[in-house]
Motif scaffolding. Structure first.
Motif, PDB file in Angstrom:
ATOM      1  N   TRP A 109       0.815  -1.214   0.000  1.00  0.00           N
ATOM      2  CA  TRP A 109       0.000   0.000   0.000  1.00  0.00           C
ATOM      3  C   TRP A 109       0.852   1.269   0.000  1.00  0.00           C
ATOM      4  CZ3 TRP A 109       0.014  -3.836   3.681  1.00  0.00           C
ATOM      5  CH2 TRP A 109       0.728  -3.565   4.858  1.00  0.00           C
ATOM      6  N   ALA A 110       2.120   1.149   0.392  1.00  0.00           N
ATOM      7  CA  ALA A 110       3.018   2.309   0.441  1.00  0.00           C
ATOM      8  C   ALA A 110       4.034   2.315  -0.697  1.00  0.00           C
ATOM      9  CB  ALA A 110       3.758   2.340   1.777  1.00  0.00           C
ATOM     10  N   LYS A 111       4.246   1.173  -1.325  1.00  0.00           N
ATOM     11  CA  LYS A 111       5.297   1.039  -2.334  1.00  0.00           C
ATOM     12  C   LYS A 111       5.180   2.066  -3.462  1.00  0.00           C
ATOM     13  CE  LYS A 111       8.935  -1.437  -3.527  1.00  0.00           C
ATOM     14  NZ  LYS A 111       8.780  -2.835  -3.993  1.00  0.00           N
ATOM     15  N   PRO A 112       3.973   2.374  -3.969  1.00  0.00           N
ATOM     16  CA  PRO A 112       3.887   3.364  -5.049  1.00  0.00           C
ATOM     17  C   PRO A 112       4.446   4.735  -4.651  1.00  0.00           C
ATOM     18  CG  PRO A 112       1.855   2.101  -4.935  1.00  0.00           C
ATOM     19  CD  PRO A 112       2.655   1.751  -3.712  1.00  0.00           C
ATOM     20  N   LYS A 113       4.385   5.061  -3.364  1.00  0.00           N
ATOM     21  CA  LYS A 113       4.887   6.356  -2.896  1.00  0.00           C
ATOM     22  C   LYS A 113       6.418   6.395  -2.866  1.00  0.00           C
ATOM     23  CE  LYS A 113       0.759   8.014  -1.880  1.00  0.00           C
ATOM     24  NZ  LYS A 113       0.180   9.192  -2.552  1.00  0.00           N
ATOM     25  N   LEU A 114       7.035   5.221  -2.916  1.00  0.00           N
ATOM     26  CA  LEU A 114       8.494   5.164  -2.872  1.00  0.00           C
ATOM     27  C   LEU A 114       9.108   5.619  -4.194  1.00  0.00           C
ATOM     28  CD1 LEU A 114      10.883   4.214  -1.042  1.00  0.00           C
ATOM     29  CD2 LEU A 114      10.715   2.000  -2.210  1.00  0.00           C
ATOM     30  N   GLY A 115       8.377   5.347  -5.282  1.00  0.00           N
ATOM     31  CA  GLY A 115       8.898   5.722  -6.595  1.00  0.00           C
ATOM     32  C   GLY A 115      10.200   5.006  -6.903  1.00  0.00           C
ATOM     33  N   ASP A 116      11.157   5.735  -7.432  1.00  0.00           N
ATOM     34  CA  ASP A 116      12.462   5.164  -7.772  1.00  0.00           C
ATOM     35  C   ASP A 116      13.475   5.288  -6.642  1.00  0.00           C
ATOM     36  OD1 ASP A 116      11.534   4.536 -10.322  1.00  0.00           O
ATOM     37  OD2 ASP A 116      12.061   6.518 -11.103  1.00  0.00           O
ATOM     38  N   ALA A 117      13.056   5.790  -5.519  1.00  0.00           N
ATOM     39  CA  ALA A 117      13.981   5.971  -4.397  1.00  0.00           C
ATOM     40  C   ALA A 117      14.407   4.612  -3.839  1.00  0.00           C
ATOM     41  CB  ALA A 117      13.326   6.791  -3.301  1.00  0.00           C
ATOM     42  N   PRO A 118      15.611   4.528  -3.298  1.00  0.00           N
ATOM     43  CA  PRO A 118      16.052   3.260  -2.704  1.00  0.00           C
ATOM     44  C   PRO A 118      15.270   2.946  -1.430  1.00  0.00           C
ATOM     45  CG  PRO A 118      17.632   4.998  -2.244  1.00  0.00           C
ATOM     46  CD  PRO A 118      16.651   5.573  -3.223  1.00  0.00           C
ATOM     47  N   LEU A 119      15.168   1.674  -1.120  1.00  0.00           N
ATOM     48  CA  LEU A 119      14.524   1.275   0.127  1.00  0.00           C
ATOM     49  C   LEU A 119      15.312   1.822   1.313  1.00  0.00           C
ATOM     50  CD1 LEU A 119      13.743  -2.460  -0.683  1.00  0.00           C
ATOM     51  CD2 LEU A 119      12.033  -0.674  -0.276  1.00  0.00           C
ATOM     52  N   PRO A 120      14.632   2.191   2.378  1.00  0.00           N
ATOM     53  CA  PRO A 120      15.350   2.684   3.559  1.00  0.00           C
ATOM     54  C   PRO A 120      16.135   1.574   4.232  1.00  0.00           C
ATOM     55  CG  PRO A 120      13.012   2.458   4.024  1.00  0.00           C
ATOM     56  CD  PRO A 120      13.164   2.225   2.556  1.00  0.00           C
ATOM     57  N   GLU A 121      17.151   1.968   4.962  1.00  0.00           N
ATOM     58  CA  GLU A 121      17.881   1.012   5.790  1.00  0.00           C
ATOM     59  C   GLU A 121      16.959   0.560   6.912  1.00  0.00           C
ATOM     60  OE1 GLU A 121      21.944   0.939   8.539  1.00  0.00           O
ATOM     61  OE2 GLU A 121      21.723   2.384   6.891  1.00  0.00           O
ATOM     62  N   VAL A 122      17.069  -0.712   7.275  1.00  0.00           N
ATOM     63  CA  VAL A 122      16.213  -1.265   8.328  1.00  0.00           C
ATOM     64  C   VAL A 122      17.039  -1.439   9.595  1.00  0.00           C
ATOM     65  CG1 VAL A 122      14.730  -3.176   9.022  1.00  0.00           C
ATOM     66  CG2 VAL A 122      14.764  -2.416   6.638  1.00  0.00           C
ATOM     67  N   LEU A 123      16.543  -0.861  10.675  1.00  0.00           N
ATOM     68  CA  LEU A 123      17.254  -0.838  11.951  1.00  0.00           C
ATOM     69  C   LEU A 123      16.732  -1.908  12.898  1.00  0.00           C
ATOM     70  CD1 LEU A 123      17.071   3.026  12.331  1.00  0.00           C
ATOM     71  CD2 LEU A 123      18.812   1.659  11.156  1.00  0.00           C
ATOM     72  N   ASP A 124      17.537  -2.251  13.858  1.00  0.00           N
ATOM     73  CA  ASP A 124      17.200  -3.284  14.833  1.00  0.00           C
ATOM     74  C   ASP A 124      16.336  -2.700  15.945  1.00  0.00           C
ATOM     75  OD1 ASP A 124      17.083  -5.333  16.648  1.00  0.00           O
ATOM     76  OD2 ASP A 124      19.243  -5.498  16.957  1.00  0.00           O
ATOM     77  N   SER A 125      15.161  -3.269  16.137  1.00  0.00           N
ATOM     78  CA  SER A 125      14.233  -2.735  17.142  1.00  0.00           C
ATOM     79  C   SER A 125      14.620  -3.110  18.562  1.00  0.00           C
ATOM     80  CB  SER A 125      12.814  -3.231  16.868  1.00  0.00           C
ATOM     81  OG  SER A 125      12.737  -4.628  17.092  1.00  0.00           O
ATOM     82  N   GLN A 126      15.523  -4.060  18.730  1.00  0.00           N
ATOM     83  CA  GLN A 126      15.789  -4.562  20.068  1.00  0.00           C
ATOM     84  C   GLN A 126      16.857  -3.780  20.817  1.00  0.00           C
ATOM     85  OE1 GLN A 126      15.453  -8.758  20.724  1.00  0.00           O
ATOM     86  NE2 GLN A 126      15.015  -9.139  18.574  1.00  0.00           N
ATOM     87  N   LYS A 127      17.517  -2.880  20.096  1.00  0.00           N
ATOM     88  CA  LYS A 127      18.517  -2.056  20.771  1.00  0.00           C
ATOM     89  C   LYS A 127      18.616  -0.721  20.061  1.00  0.00           C
ATOM     90  CE  LYS A 127      23.374  -1.782  22.121  1.00  0.00           C
ATOM     91  NZ  LYS A 127      24.715  -2.423  22.070  1.00  0.00           N
TER      92      LYS A 127
END
Length: 361
Positions: A109-127
């Motif tokens: 549902w959000a992917k179209p808003k990303l366009g050609d931009a790179p995916l964000p870096e994914v951070l660790d939620s546990q620390k």
């Protein structure tokens, strides 16, 4: 995040939460605790107007934060703020891992808003890795759907302006519309945020109007965890139920006290007997984990149960629908309504012959 919350935020069998670190660098400073902008100035009362010159100032539970220029490198320490950012035309450079069902925590549902931009870096939620965040050079850090402590807020604020949850809500309990508007205000896009919120509220209102049978019916969302975990009225899933006309069962209004929910013993499962019961798990897991007690309720026998498993059948493939159900945002809500409203209608139609479909996508 407390270990118990990692399970129940998305359902007991949900994919593990991960990611709380990388952000961007200090292009500004939080005013954390400083006075709000003066009346009439940009950002007064935390309500900057589109096109207004920065700085803008927004309010939250740890004081006020001033952003001096339009943010370019935004990091999400909260679990779902990327959707609001994308809806407002800003691609975050980092997000926090939660459901793990889509690359970069960017869902269909959000992917179209990303366009050609790179995916964000994914951070660790546990620390919360402050050093890692610093290397990402943030100019705005967003930590609304989180349990951010004031000590960590202070550390993050030394790196960049940091936005915590607004006052008056439990951890993980900020309503989706307040989250979206707070983010819009921080971006200097108050009017655009208001339009976004109004559009989604319009979708909810339209669904409620076209289904008057929902109004006044009791509905609850639960998952097998330390017995049966009930998501309280402050939880964002319960807030969607309320917007559609359902009421939260009075007997569980105080469940969890000052949290977004709480558990009852498995022996009390038969008390979960309302006009609609939504289980964030599969039918087989609910039955096995709770000893078959839920199957003794009228809600089960009369077909008033909706199951939202986190995986698709035996494939163990993560369910996009289950992710959307828990990730309540301006982008996910319209996507969910197309699928969830028919399930609710089937559950409350009063006919035991009507089967409530389990959505496999």
């Amino acid at each position: 995040m407390q270990p118990s919350r990692r399970h129940v935020l998305a359902g007991s069998s949900a994919l593990a939460l991960t990611g709380l670190s990388a952000l961007l660098s200090a292009c500004g400073r939080s005013s954390g605790g400083a006075a709000a902008a003066t009346a009439g100035s940009p950002g007064a009362a935390g309500r900057p107007q589109d096109g207004a010159a920065f700085p803008v100032t927004v309010q939250h539970k740890y004081g006020s934060t001033t952003i001096t220029a339009a943010p370019q490198r935004v990091v999400c320490v909260g679990l779902l703020e990327q959707d609001s950012l994308l809806a407002l035309g800003v691609v975050p450079v980092a997000v926090t891992s939660w459901l793990g069902a889509a690359k970069g925590e960017i869902y269909p549902w959000a992917k179209p808003k990303l366009g050609d931009a790179p995916l964000p870096e994914v951070l660790d939620s546990q620390k919360l890795n402050i050093e890692q965040i610093a290397t990402l050079r943030p100019d705005l850090i967003v930590a609304i759907y989180s349990d951010l402590k004031q000590s960590d807020y202070a550390k993050l604020s030394k790196l960049a302006p940091t936005i915590a949850a607004p006052k008056g809500h439990v951890d993980w309990g900020t309503p989706w519309d307040e989250t979206a508007q707070l983010i819009a205000d921080a971006l200097g896009k108050h009017d655009e945020g208001a339009q976004l919120v109004a559009s989604v509220k319009g979708d909810l209102a339209a669904a409620k109007k076209s289904h008057p049978q929902f109004v006044g019916k009791t509905a609850v969302v639960a998952t097998p965890y330390e017995g049966a975990y009930i998501y309280g009225p402050s939880d964002i899933r319960s807030q969607v139920q309320h917007a559609l006309g359902f009421t939260f069962p009075a007997k569980f209004e105080d469940i969890g006290g000052k949290t977004f929910g709480g558990s009852i013993s498995a022996e009390r499962t038969k008390e979960i007997d309302f006009d609609v019961v939504v289980w964030l798990d599969s039918p087989a897991n609910v039955k096995s984990k709770l000893g078959g007690l839920y199957e003794q309720t009228k809600a089960f026998r009369e077909g008033r149960t909706i199951y939202v498993p986190s995986a698709i059948g035996d494939s163990k493939k993560a369910s996009t629908y289950a992710s959307a159900f828990s990730m309540v945002t301006p982008l996910s809500i319209p996507w969910v309504l197309k699928r969830y409203v028919p399930q609710l209608a089937a559950a409350v139609d009063g006919k035991t012959s009507t089967k409530v479909a389990i959505i496999h996508e």
